[in-house]
Design an enzyme around this catalytic site. Structure first.
Site, PDB file in Angstrom:
ATOM      1  N   CYS A  61       0.716  -1.607  -0.380  1.00 53.33           N
ATOM      2  CA  CYS A  61      -0.173  -0.089  -0.367  1.00 53.33           C
ATOM      3  C   CYS A  61       0.958   0.983   0.078  1.00 53.33           C
ATOM      4  O   CYS A  61       2.012   1.507   1.014  1.00 53.33           O
ATOM      5  CB  CYS A  61      -0.857  -0.191   1.289  1.00 53.33           C
ATOM      6  SG  CYS A  61      -1.984   1.253   1.505  1.00 53.33           S
ATOM      7  N   CYS A  86      -3.300   6.940  -2.171  1.00 52.40           N
ATOM      8  CA  CYS A  86      -5.148   8.080  -2.225  1.00 52.40           C
ATOM      9  C   CYS A  86      -6.207   8.350  -1.312  1.00 52.40           C
ATOM     10  O   CYS A  86      -6.346   8.970  -2.018  1.00 52.40           O
ATOM     11  CB  CYS A  86      -5.329   6.542  -2.493  1.00 52.40           C
ATOM     12  SG  CYS A  86      -3.769   5.431  -3.413  1.00 52.40           S
ATOM     13  N   THR A 107      -4.488   5.497   7.329  1.00 54.07           N
ATOM     14  CA  THR A 107      -3.394   4.987   6.339  1.00 54.07           C
ATOM     15  C   THR A 107      -2.224   5.935   5.642  1.00 54.07           C
ATOM     16  O   THR A 107      -2.360   6.863   5.170  1.00 54.07           O
ATOM     17  CB  THR A 107      -3.899   4.356   5.303  1.00 54.07           C
ATOM     18  OG1 THR A 107      -4.201   2.970   5.361  1.00 54.07           O
ATOM     19  CG2 THR A 107      -2.433   4.036   3.821  1.00 54.07           C
ATOM     20  N   GLU A 111      -0.554   1.896   9.207  1.00 56.18           N
ATOM     21  CA  GLU A 111      -1.556   2.110   9.924  1.00 56.18           C
ATOM     22  C   GLU A 111      -1.288   3.106  10.626  1.00 56.18           C
ATOM     23  O   GLU A 111      -0.625   2.751  11.784  1.00 56.18           O
ATOM     24  CB  GLU A 111      -2.566   1.739   9.730  1.00 56.18           C
ATOM     25  CG  GLU A 111      -2.704   0.676   8.712  1.00 56.18           C
ATOM     26  CD  GLU A 111      -3.010   1.112   7.037  1.00 56.18           C
ATOM     27  OE1 GLU A 111      -4.413   2.163   8.545  1.00 56.18           O
ATOM     28  OE2 GLU A 111      -3.271   0.304   6.725  1.00 56.18           O
ATOM     29  N   HIS A 148     -13.013   5.470  -3.090  1.00 50.98           N
ATOM     30  CA  HIS A 148     -12.029   4.385  -2.366  1.00 50.98           C
ATOM     31  C   HIS A 148     -12.103   2.627  -3.019  1.00 50.98           C
ATOM     32  O   HIS A 148     -11.345   1.984  -2.811  1.00 50.98           O
ATOM     33  CB  HIS A 148     -11.781   4.836  -0.698  1.00 50.98           C
ATOM     34  CG  HIS A 148     -10.548   4.444  -0.384  1.00 50.98           C
ATOM     35  ND1 HIS A 148      -9.804   4.645  -1.228  1.00 50.98           N
ATOM     36  CD2 HIS A 148      -9.762   3.112   0.239  1.00 50.98           C
ATOM     37  CE1 HIS A 148      -8.015   4.739  -0.650  1.00 50.98           C
ATOM     38  NE2 HIS A 148      -8.431   3.414   0.750  1.00 50.98           N
ATOM     39  N   TYR A 156     -10.130   0.322  -5.110  1.00 53.52           N
ATOM     40  CA  TYR A 156      -8.606  -0.591  -4.729  1.00 53.52           C
ATOM     41  C   TYR A 156      -8.988  -1.329  -6.105  1.00 53.52           C
ATOM     42  O   TYR A 156      -8.137  -2.851  -6.177  1.00 53.52           O
ATOM     43  CB  TYR A 156      -9.627  -1.934  -3.607  1.00 53.52           C
ATOM     44  CG  TYR A 156      -9.608  -1.578  -2.504  1.00 53.52           C
ATOM     45  CD1 TYR A 156      -9.138   0.501  -1.993  1.00 53.52           C
ATOM     46  CD2 TYR A 156      -9.860  -1.784  -1.078  1.00 53.52           C
ATOM     47  CE1 TYR A 156      -8.622   0.464  -1.024  1.00 53.52           C
ATOM     48  CE2 TYR A 156      -9.992  -1.033   0.346  1.00 53.52           C
ATOM     49  CZ  TYR A 156      -9.106  -0.682   0.254  1.00 53.52           C
ATOM     50  OH  TYR A 156      -8.806   0.262   1.798  1.00 53.52           O
ATOM     51  N   CYS A 165      -4.872  -0.792  -7.267  1.00 50.19           N
ATOM     52  CA  CYS A 165      -3.805  -0.701  -5.914  1.00 50.19           C
ATOM     53  C   CYS A 165      -3.756  -2.511  -5.608  1.00 50.19           C
ATOM     54  O   CYS A 165      -2.550  -2.844  -5.711  1.00 50.19           O
ATOM     55  CB  CYS A 165      -3.723  -0.183  -4.731  1.00 50.19           C
ATOM     56  SG  CYS A 165      -5.034  -0.996  -2.948  1.00 50.19           S
ATOM     57  N   GLU A 215      -6.909  -5.900   4.646  1.00 54.58           N
ATOM     58  CA  GLU A 215      -7.528  -4.653   4.207  1.00 54.58           C
ATOM     59  C   GLU A 215      -8.183  -4.413   2.771  1.00 54.58           C
ATOM     60  O   GLU A 215      -9.265  -3.899   2.942  1.00 54.58           O
ATOM     61  CB  GLU A 215      -6.200  -2.916   3.623  1.00 54.58           C
ATOM     62  CG  GLU A 215      -7.001  -1.687   3.365  1.00 54.58           C
ATOM     63  CD  GLU A 215      -5.963  -1.016   3.252  1.00 54.58           C
ATOM     64  OE1 GLU A 215      -4.534  -0.838   2.763  1.00 54.58           O
ATOM     65  OE2 GLU A 215      -6.160   0.593   3.170  1.00 54.58           O
TER      66      GLU A 215
HETATM   67 FE1  SF4 Z   1      -3.473   2.229   0.106  1.00 53.00          FE
HETATM   68 FE2  SF4 Z   1      -4.631   0.818  -2.137  1.00 53.00          FE
HETATM   69 FE3  SF4 Z   1      -5.800   2.738  -0.407  1.00 53.00          FE
HETATM   70 FE4  SF4 Z   1      -3.899   2.926  -1.999  1.00 53.00          FE
HETATM   71  S1  SF4 Z   1      -6.367   2.816  -2.579  1.00 53.00           S
HETATM   72  S2  SF4 Z   1      -3.853   3.852   0.155  1.00 53.00           S
HETATM   73  S3  SF4 Z   1      -2.994   1.855  -2.400  1.00 53.00           S
HETATM   74  S4  SF4 Z   1      -4.948   0.501   0.032  1.00 53.00           S
HETATM   75 FE    FE Z   2      -7.689   1.743   2.196  1.00 50.72          FE
END
Ligand code: SF4
Ligand code: FE
Length: 482
Positions: free
Chosen positions: A100, A104, A191, A257, A292, A296, A299, A447
């Site tokens: 991660c 984002c 995060t 985190e 968000h 995902y 990412c 996550e």
């Molecule tokens: Fe982390 Fe993915 Fe959330 Fe971006 S979208 S902060 S990489 S978990």
């Molecule tokens: Fe997240």
């Protein structure tokens, strides 16, 4: 100064005056701590990628807000193509860092706050939107990392904020002073918090009449008086403190985190973007969560690329790359991973302009995307564990490889396909361990389940967005039912 390099970003973090509690110790320069350093490198990657020849076109975009070229991680999406490019950018970062990369949440929060403040101003004649525009134009020009902070502790889940024994269990406005408000409470699971310059606080859920104190959206510098950071543990995290990087699994990058406590933090009016607007807290949460949930689909797919690559490599190192059942499993892993990517792309291609002008993902498809993310990485991880073999859980340590007494035995008995070194086989096994059961599994698995809300939250949204009336209407029309 738009478009910082990774080094400029790290220097800007070092100029902030923050401390953190890490493993029971107050740490004055947390960025130098061994648990934190890999997570900083992951965020730094998002800056360097805007300068690397192979990725800079994807990461750079001209912002109509500040009229400058900015890093896409601070961009307000202006089209479906922007939403698609966001997903491609996130896949690239995931694939290059294997973790991660934390940046984002600010992008997703900003896009949600931008359109929600516009809608609120339209209905209530408030002036939040222009405030937020000014704030975000500054973020873009300075190329800052902003942590979108939504998740309150929530205390007794059966009680509303005002009925909790401790009102701070939902972050709230505790006091009003001339020129601003004082907030009190906490945000969990934050995060990349220690790698950020700013915190964008949002309400955690739809508030109701009488819950105005908890309907607060505002920005706070990370080094504000009264903000306290308590670092989150990850599985096998203290391996990051070992000198030999082999057992860490991911030797360069990692996630982060942080439990973040706000103890009577003053917020001036110009940094308040919603205050007591209970009728807009729900749409802010819904939009942030949907962006968000889209994220995902980028990412986690990139991290999936790393896990699939590692699984194919270990199969070759074990000498089983040609076995039919291994090839089948790798096909399945790719099928699952690309299914997630397809979902991330689909909700982006179906995005629509908001009245404020920025683009919002398709809410139904973004929630379908995230619900798949709560499942498919677990199956990909199961297949990786299957292919890697039991050594994944029993491998001797890097220290044993370095010990002259045990090294010959490791080299002799861990040898497999002669085309590969034992140390390389150990590296790949440790990386798979990192992602399926170690520190990397916090981002890749836990996550995937709970980030941007657990599966039940996506199911509620799917039920709301599925338009069952239209589906039943189509059947009635087909069957000539009145
Ligand atoms: Fe982390 Fe993915 Fe959330 Fe971006 S979208 S902060 S990489 S978990
Ligand atoms: Fe997240």
């Amino acid at each position: 100064m738009a478009l910082k390099t990774g080094d400029q970003y790290l220097a800007s973090l070092d100029s902030l005056n923050i401390s953190a509690h890490i493993l029971g110790r107050k740490t004055e320069r947390p960025g130098e701590h061994g648990l934190v350093a890999p997570s900083r490198q992951a965020v730094a990657f998002t800056f360097d990628a805007a300068h690397a020849p192979e990725s800079k076109d994807l990461f750079r975009v001209v912002s109509p807000l500040c009229q400058e070229e900015v890093n896409r991680f601070t961009h307000l999406h202006q089209s479906q193509a922007d939403l698609v490019n966001k997903i491609k950018m996130q896949r690239h970062c995931g694939a290059m860092t294997g973790c991660c990369f934390q940046r984002c949440v600010g992008m997703d929060a900003a896009n949600a706050v931008y359109s929600t403040t516009f809608d609120c101003d339209q209905r209530h004649g408030t002036s939040y939107h222009s405030r937020f525009r000014d704030y975000w134009a500054w973020v873009q020009r300075e190329d800052l990392v902003v942590d979108g902070a939504m998740t309150d502790p929530k205390g007794d889940r059966g009680k509303r904020p005002k009925d909790q024994l401790d009102p701070d269990l939902f972050l709230r406005v505790k006091e009003r002073r001339a020129g601003g408000v004082v907030i009190s409470g906490a945000k969990l699971h934050q995060t990349g918090m220690l790698n950020s310059h700013e915190i964008l606080v949002m309400p955690t859920m739809a508030m109701r009449e009488g819950e105005q104190a908890w309907a607060i959206c505002c920005a706070v510098p990370v080094d504000s008086l009264g903000v306290r950071y308590i670092y989150g543990r990850q599985t096998s995290d203290t391996r990051k403190l070992e000198a030999d990087r082999l057992d860490v699994g991911n030797p360069v990058y990692g996630g982060q985190e942080v439990m973040t406590v706000f103890e009577d933090v003053f917020v001036p009016n110009e940094r308040i973007f919603l205050d007591g607007e209970v009728d807009f807290s729900g749409s802010l949460v819904e939009r942030f969560a949907s962006y968000h949930r889209q994220s995902y689909g980028g990412c986690k797919v990139g991290v999936g690329d790393v896990l699939i690559g590692a699984t194919a490599l270990i199969a070759a190192m074990n000498g089983v790359a040609k076995a039919g059942h291994i090839r089948e499993k790798l096909i399945e892993m790719n099928h699952l991973n690309e299914t997630l990517f397809a979902c991330g792309l689909a909700c982006s291609y179906q995005g629509q302009a908001t009245p404020a002008g920025n683009y919002l993902v398709d809410l139904l498809l973004a929630n379908v995307c995230k619900l798949n993310v709560t499942r498919l990485p677990y199956e990909i991880a199961r297949l990786a564990t299957d292919v890697a073999g039991g050594l994944l859980g029993t491998l001797p340590s890097a220290a044993d490889l370095n010990d002259p007494e045990t090294r010959p035995y490791l080299l002799k008995y861990l040898a497999a396909n002669p085309g590969h070194q034992v140390v390389d086989r150990m590296k790949v096994l440790r990386l798979i361990e990192n992602l399926t059961a170690g520190a990397g599994a916090v981002g890749y698995l836990i996550e995937s389940m709970h980030g941007a809300g657990p599966p039940a939250a996506q199911r509620i949204m799917i039920e709301r967005q599925a338009n069952m009336e239209a589906k039943m209407g189509a059947v009635k029309s087909l069957l000539s039912i009145a």
